[in-house]
Design a protein around this motif. Structure first.
Motif, mmCIF file in Angstrom:
data_model
loop_
_atom_site.group_PDB
_atom_site.id
_atom_site.type_symbol
_atom_site.label_atom_id
_atom_site.label_comp_id
_atom_site.label_asym_id
_atom_site.label_seq_id
_atom_site.Cartn_x
_atom_site.Cartn_y
_atom_site.Cartn_z
ATOM 1 N N GLU A 1 63.156 46.992 44.887
ATOM 2 C CA GLU A 1 63.802 47.598 46.271
ATOM 3 C C GLU A 1 64.847 48.596 45.919
ATOM 4 O OE1 GLU A 1 64.009 44.919 49.566
ATOM 5 O OE2 GLU A 1 63.115 43.374 48.536
ATOM 6 N N ILE A 2 65.348 48.727 44.986
ATOM 7 C CA ILE A 2 66.670 49.659 44.666
ATOM 8 C C ILE A 2 66.048 51.086 45.085
ATOM 9 C CG2 ILE A 2 66.040 50.007 42.138
ATOM 10 C CD1 ILE A 2 69.590 49.566 43.891
ATOM 11 N N LYS A 3 64.945 51.511 44.913
ATOM 12 C CA LYS A 3 64.666 52.940 45.016
ATOM 13 C C LYS A 3 64.604 53.162 46.642
ATOM 14 C CE LYS A 3 61.359 56.489 43.983
ATOM 15 N NZ LYS A 3 60.160 56.944 43.139
ATOM 16 N N ASN A 4 63.929 52.289 47.323
ATOM 17 C CA ASN A 4 63.853 52.284 48.768
ATOM 18 C C ASN A 4 65.349 52.522 49.387
ATOM 19 O OD1 ASN A 4 61.241 52.482 48.654
ATOM 20 N ND2 ASN A 4 60.948 50.245 49.047
ATOM 21 N N ILE A 5 66.291 51.605 48.772
ATOM 22 C CA ILE A 5 67.707 51.640 49.163
ATOM 23 C C ILE A 5 68.281 52.857 49.018
ATOM 24 C CG2 ILE A 5 69.859 50.564 48.922
ATOM 25 C CD1 ILE A 5 68.533 48.091 48.107
ATOM 26 N N PHE A 6 68.077 53.528 47.924
ATOM 27 C CA PHE A 6 68.631 54.610 47.569
ATOM 28 C C PHE A 6 68.153 55.932 48.479
ATOM 29 C CE2 PHE A 6 70.912 52.719 43.629
ATOM 30 C CZ PHE A 6 72.366 53.456 43.994
ATOM 31 N N ASN B 1 67.660 55.795 51.294
ATOM 32 C CA ASN B 1 68.201 55.485 52.495
ATOM 33 C C ASN B 1 69.503 56.410 52.539
ATOM 34 O OD1 ASN B 1 69.383 54.833 54.868
ATOM 35 N ND2 ASN B 1 69.540 52.697 54.547
ATOM 36 N N LYS B 2 69.855 57.309 53.317
ATOM 37 C CA LYS B 2 70.925 57.862 53.006
ATOM 38 C C LYS B 2 72.224 57.073 53.898
ATOM 39 C CE LYS B 2 68.831 61.480 51.364
ATOM 40 N NZ LYS B 2 69.131 62.057 50.137
ATOM 41 N N LYS B 3 71.910 56.077 54.336
ATOM 42 C CA LYS B 3 73.023 55.506 54.814
ATOM 43 C C LYS B 3 73.462 54.182 54.142
ATOM 44 C CE LYS B 3 74.855 55.846 58.085
ATOM 45 N NZ LYS B 3 75.852 56.429 58.848
ATOM 46 N N ALA B 4 72.737 54.289 52.737
ATOM 47 C CA ALA B 4 73.037 52.967 51.896
ATOM 48 C C ALA B 4 74.134 53.308 50.803
ATOM 49 C CB ALA B 4 71.694 52.510 51.400
ATOM 50 N N PHE B 5 74.965 52.367 50.549
ATOM 51 C CA PHE B 5 76.010 52.611 49.386
ATOM 52 C C PHE B 5 75.752 51.323 48.551
ATOM 53 C CE2 PHE B 5 79.666 52.958 47.030
ATOM 54 C CZ PHE B 5 80.029 54.223 47.051
ATOM 55 N N VAL B 6 75.607 51.478 47.357
ATOM 56 C CA VAL B 6 75.665 50.607 46.435
ATOM 57 C C VAL B 6 76.681 50.317 45.538
ATOM 58 C CG1 VAL B 6 74.039 49.604 44.675
ATOM 59 C CG2 VAL B 6 73.043 50.638 46.380
ATOM 60 N N PHE B 7 77.389 49.290 45.333
ATOM 61 C CA PHE B 7 78.395 49.179 44.275
ATOM 62 C C PHE B 7 77.657 48.389 43.145
ATOM 63 C CE2 PHE B 7 81.098 49.052 48.152
ATOM 64 C CZ PHE B 7 82.199 49.792 47.503
ATOM 65 N N ILE B 8 77.943 48.781 41.893
ATOM 66 C CA ILE B 8 77.288 48.390 40.829
ATOM 67 C C ILE B 8 78.617 47.591 39.907
ATOM 68 C CG2 ILE B 8 76.326 48.908 38.507
ATOM 69 C CD1 ILE B 8 75.558 51.542 39.922
ATOM 70 N N ASP B 9 78.177 46.177 39.621
ATOM 71 C CA ASP B 9 79.214 45.247 38.906
ATOM 72 C C ASP B 9 78.549 44.519 37.949
ATOM 73 O OD1 ASP B 9 81.484 43.823 38.570
ATOM 74 O OD2 ASP B 9 80.983 42.354 40.055
#
Length: 411
Positions: A90-95, A97-105
């Protein structure tokens, strides 16, 4: 004392250490998220993710979902702290979405010793796995709404979990509350109960141990000093001149020297040290003792494990005292001493800070051997490298006939 305070500490979402200074995540990224009202996602899950989520909570940053990486054992049906788990697909759909912000840990560094090596691996992994493989499409869609949490920020946020002894404690304490509560009620005095609560609180709230600590020179032998006195300390248990002591993890011999210097005596001390170079230092130092004391110490170059044959080593000696600081192998020591504990009923003074489960496992195992020992906890000062002062907690198991609450005068 009731167990309510323990419960409040374990299930609290308070964080003691709150900081922004020179940290981009708190000083720049969080404000950007608030200004743009982004939906926050977290990619990467490990045993200390709860620490990160609690840090987010301090800034009122709510994680909408955790993205499951290929290496995680969690499934899309799981939840972490009521936060849903979603599949990497689902990561592609999240990115998009212009309102999504992903933290990578990913790849948190655990030890200072290997910091340089691990940092190179981390940077390589970050470049290859994130930018090319896993998140290669980010550039294609022109997204800028992601942030890779830096190594320095990880060490600050997790506070403890860059060391192997401290990783995963928040998760352990949350999932083993009933086991911890059981031990809490078995502790023999209020000082022990307060010590346990504060020790756990320091981890749960990413803070610093705040209660009074015991003097390091009396570790294993005595507890807190008498208020207003420079030389009187809790005795905790009775000591005799004919005691036979198993000193497990002797290191350079400091505990032995302090034992004698504080005016205590023994018939014999078996000093175990597994590391060959440290053992050589131990022997060199023991040669400095007065001859009558040196003759009481038997140095043994051996790592202790569950199959150590103490019966063969001790011959016919009756053990009266055992202490141990052996880097997480303490439970193996107790298991190898099972018959001796039953027969000789020695006082046990065991370091209980190497693993989150130590306080529970030691007590549980002892209860399979005997049920009439009193359990006491005392916290001693740690060295300055331990910024949270959470090391050096000692679990005492004392036969009721040897338990004392008097104060003794030391040299």
């Amino acid at each position: 004392m009731s167990g309510q305070e323990l419960q409040d500490v374990i299930f609290s979402r308070v964080r003691e250490r709150k900081f922004v200074e020179e940290m981009k995540i708190g000083g720049v990224i969080f404000p950007i998220i608030k200004l743009n009202d982004y939906d926050v996602y977290l990619y990467g899950y490990h045993e200390d993710t709860l620490s990160l989520i609690t840090y987010f909570d301090c800034y009122d940053i709510k994680v909408k979902a955790i993205i499951k990486s290929g290496q995680n054992t969690i499934t899309a049906k799981d939840k972490i702290d009521h936060i849903p788990i979603i599949d990497i697909s689902e990561i592609k759909n999240i990115f998009c979405n212009k309102k999504a912000f992903v933290f990578i840990d990913l790849n948190k560094i655990r030890t200072t010793k290997y910091k340089g090596i691990m940092l190179k691996i981390y940077n390589k992994f970050q470049t290859v796995a994130i930018k090319i493989k896993t998140f290669g499409f980010i550039r294609a869609i022109g997204s800028k709404n992601y942030y890779v949490i830096t190594n320095r920020e990880k060490i600050q946020i997790y506070a403890y979990s860059h060391t192997w002894t401290d990783a995963g404690r928040i998760k352990y304490y949350l999932t083993h509350y009933n086991d911890i509560l059981k031990v809490y009620h078995l502790l023999s005095d209020d000082i022990s109960r307060k010590t346990m609560i504060e020790y756990i609180r320091a981890y749960m709230q990413s803070g610093i141990y705040h209660l009074a600590q015991c003097d390091g020179k009396v570790k294993y032998f005595c507890g807190h000093g008498l208020k207003g006195s420079k030389d009187r300390y809790e005795s905790l248990y009775t000591k005799k001149k004919d005691d036979v002591w198993l000193n497990c993890g002797s290191n350079i011999g400091d505990s032995i020297f302090l034992y004698f210097a504080n005016g205590f005596d023994a018939d014999m001390i078996f000093a175990f040290e597994g590391d060959k170079k440290t053992y050589q230092k131990l022997c060199s130092n023991l040669a400095l003792l007065p001859i009558d004391l040196r003759n009481k110490v038997v140095a043994i170059n051996e790592f202790i494990c569950g199959t150590t044959n103490f019966v063969e080593i001790l011959k016919d000696k009756k053990v009266s005292f055992v202490n141990a600081d052996i880097e997480g192998c303490e439970l193996d020591l107790l298991k190898s001493l099972k018959d001796i504990i039953r027969k000789d009923r020695p006082v046990l003074a065991i370091c209980a800070y190497h693993k989150a489960s130590d306080l529970v496992d030691f007590t549980d195992y002892l209860n399979t051997i005997t049920t009439d020992y009193e359990i006491v906890l005392r916290k001693y000062f740690a060295d300055l490298n331990d910024k949270g002062q959470t090391a050096e907690i000692v679990w005492y198991a004392i036969p009721k006939e040897k338990r004392t609450e008097e104060y003794v005068k030391l040299k």
